[in-house]
Design a protein around this motif. Structure first.
Motif, mmCIF file in Angstrom:
data_model
loop_
_atom_site.group_PDB
_atom_site.id
_atom_site.type_symbol
_atom_site.label_atom_id
_atom_site.label_comp_id
_atom_site.label_asym_id
_atom_site.label_seq_id
_atom_site.Cartn_x
_atom_site.Cartn_y
_atom_site.Cartn_z
ATOM 1 N N LYS A 25 3.009 1.596 -38.196
ATOM 2 C CA LYS A 25 4.014 0.560 -37.672
ATOM 3 C C LYS A 25 5.092 0.263 -38.560
ATOM 4 C CE LYS A 25 0.731 -1.208 -34.128
ATOM 5 N NZ LYS A 25 0.744 -0.046 -33.401
ATOM 6 N N LEU A 26 5.698 1.095 -38.860
ATOM 7 C CA LEU A 26 7.070 0.913 -39.760
ATOM 8 C C LEU A 26 6.703 0.564 -41.265
ATOM 9 C CD1 LEU A 26 9.490 -0.250 -37.494
ATOM 10 C CD2 LEU A 26 9.096 2.204 -37.964
ATOM 11 N N LYS A 27 5.270 0.375 -41.648
ATOM 12 C CA LYS A 27 5.012 0.071 -43.176
ATOM 13 C C LYS A 27 4.715 1.015 -43.832
ATOM 14 C CE LYS A 27 1.997 -3.540 -41.375
ATOM 15 N NZ LYS A 27 0.513 -3.799 -41.213
ATOM 16 N N PHE A 82 7.204 7.622 -44.831
ATOM 17 C CA PHE A 82 7.338 7.021 -43.371
ATOM 18 C C PHE A 82 7.410 8.455 -42.321
ATOM 19 C CE2 PHE A 82 9.321 3.988 -46.255
ATOM 20 C CZ PHE A 82 8.995 3.022 -45.777
#
Length: 149
Positions: free
Chosen positions: A58-60, A106
């Motif tokens: 989740k975007l981490k 990412f």
């Protein structure tokens, strides 16, 4: 189909031997089904697994070591998988802001789009629910967990 029919034999050293072969054959059967589906998107099962892990972040950012720990196929060369995904534009990597020796990884929008297209196709629930009851799945899960200790 019974394993005896697949292997065209009913001569097994024991039920343990038969079960071992049955597990290996079934694993390969499922892998083959899933591979056909990822091939349509021109990615491997390992690449698919990496993309799913990255989406779950989740975007981490993720690191190579974190991916290694979470991959189903522990023998995979994660660095090469990442390189190929970067070449395909499905993931990006950059130097970590926290540790300049580390690399943050990412998933890209294109990587997310592939996962969206594959989400339903990759579910083997149809194979399971067409052939096993929920109670049989519980029993199978119990036995497989027990097998691994």
């Amino acid at each position: 189909m019974k394993i005896e029919e697949v292997l065209v034999t009913n001569k097994f050293e024991s039920e343990y031997h038969k079960a071992s072969l049955n597990i290996m054959y079934t694993s390969n059967f499922i892998q083959s089904l899933l591979k056909e589906r990822t091939d349509q998107e021109k990615i491997t099962l390992q690449q698919y697994n990496v993309l799913r892990i990255l989406r779950g972040q989740k975007l981490k950012p993720a690191t190579v070591n974190m991916l290694k720990e979470r991959l189903l196929d522990r023998m995979s060369d994660v660095s090469r998988i990442i390189d190929r995904l970067v070449q395909k534009g499905l993931v990006s990597r950059c130097t970590s802001h926290k540790d300049r020796r580390a690399v943050d990884i990412f998933i890209t929008q294109e990587g997310m789009a592939i996962l969206e297209r594959l989400d339903k196709k990759m579910s083997i629930l149809t194979v399971l629910d067409e052939n096993l009851t929920e109670d049989e799945c519980k029993q199978l899960n119990f036995l497989l967990d027990k097998l691994r200790g």
